[in-house]
Write an enzyme that holds these catalytic residues in place. Sequence first.
Site, PDB file in Angstrom:
ATOM      1  CG  ASP A   1     -81.768  44.933  12.790  1.00 15.59           C
ATOM      2  OD1 ASP A   1     -82.549  43.903  12.279  1.00 15.59           O
ATOM      3  OD2 ASP A   1     -81.166  45.498  11.994  1.00 15.59           O
TER       4      ASP A   1
ATOM      5  CG  HIS B   1     -79.986  44.409   8.448  1.00 18.21           C
ATOM      6  ND1 HIS B   1     -80.910  44.547   9.512  1.00 18.21           N
ATOM      7  CD2 HIS B   1     -80.460  44.434   7.168  1.00 18.21           C
ATOM      8  CE1 HIS B   1     -82.187  44.499   8.856  1.00 18.21           C
ATOM      9  NE2 HIS B   1     -81.742  44.530   7.332  1.00 18.21           N
TER      10      HIS B   1
END
Length: 325
Positions: free
Chosen positions: A158, A186
């Site tokens: 990410d 996440h």
Amino acid sequence: MKPIKVLITGAAGRVGMPLVYRVSAGDLFGLQQPVELQLLEIESMLPNLEGEVMELRDCAFPLLKDVTITSDLETAFGDIDVAFMVGASPRKKGMERKDLLEANGKIFPAQGKALNDFADKDVKVIMVGNPANTNALIVSKNAPDISPKQITSMSRLDHNRALSMLAQKTNAYVSDIKRVAIWGNHSPTQYPDLSHAIVHGKRALDLVGDDWYRDTFITGVQNRGTEILKHLGVSSSISAAICTIKHFKSWHYGTNNGDWVSKGVYSMDNPYGIDEELFFSFPVICDEFGISIVENLKIDDFSMQMIKATEKELIAERDVVKHLL
Ligand code: NAX
């Protein structure tokens, strides 16, 4: 030189296999340090993994001392220095990560116990298998003799997605950018935060504007995994393997370049008032003393709202798996 023992679970999978090759080629510890691989797979995948390892051996990587293939937890976790915990089902089309909780959560109590009983006591653990933050919590709670500080979950993919998107928008190199942060899970509730980010020494938000930040950037990073899934029909693999390596290297070698990275870490004693029993992604720095959450960041109201939303999701995930903790 004594080889470093690296466990990769789910080694025959789409993330596990590129990771196997990168570790064997010396990407983790450089071109002097031998490695031994301990590869864990479910029983039915062992013949396939055997074939993969024949190919691996055919590369004759000079640093690859030994490879063990197994579905036995004691063999897999025995004396390991590093654990890449990848083995779990990936998200299928139309599935959100929370749907994976039930399916994947039950893998990790036994693996946590094996980590506790058989790994080297200084082992470093990176949870990649989804839902990564909550799986890391399950492992940690089932490994009471391993400090939670030795266990992390991966939000580096990410983080790198955020870096890349900002670099494209500002026509900069990724290396010109500092202080991007991923907060929380996440998952699509994560908060990719540019409020402290700098591009070429200039405040990123002054360069990109609030509208792009809120309407394009945040949702773009949050939903990147889903977008890739839509295009490919499968989830990210090579980028995930590369980011797993980057996650480990920043931990092992330190972040001594005036920047920080994002990692899912145990939230006890965190300086931002987040629930203290989660694996939560924070901006962190790493040095010889380990991983420390970056302190004294000014969190504006918008950011706090975003951080609270992802915290809420992680608390809800923890509730679902509380019988496994
Ligand atoms: P694959 O289905 O290609 O591979 C998973 C492998 O794990 C399979 O070979 C399977 O046999 C094995 N496995 C399943 N249960 C196991 C167990 N109990 N013990 C050992 N091995 C087991 O999935 P892949 O695309 O490689 O994804 C692996 C995991 O990483 C998934 O949970 C996925 O959601 C997660 N991801 C996490 C990312 C992150 O940033 N944290 C990004 C990439 C990836 O999507």
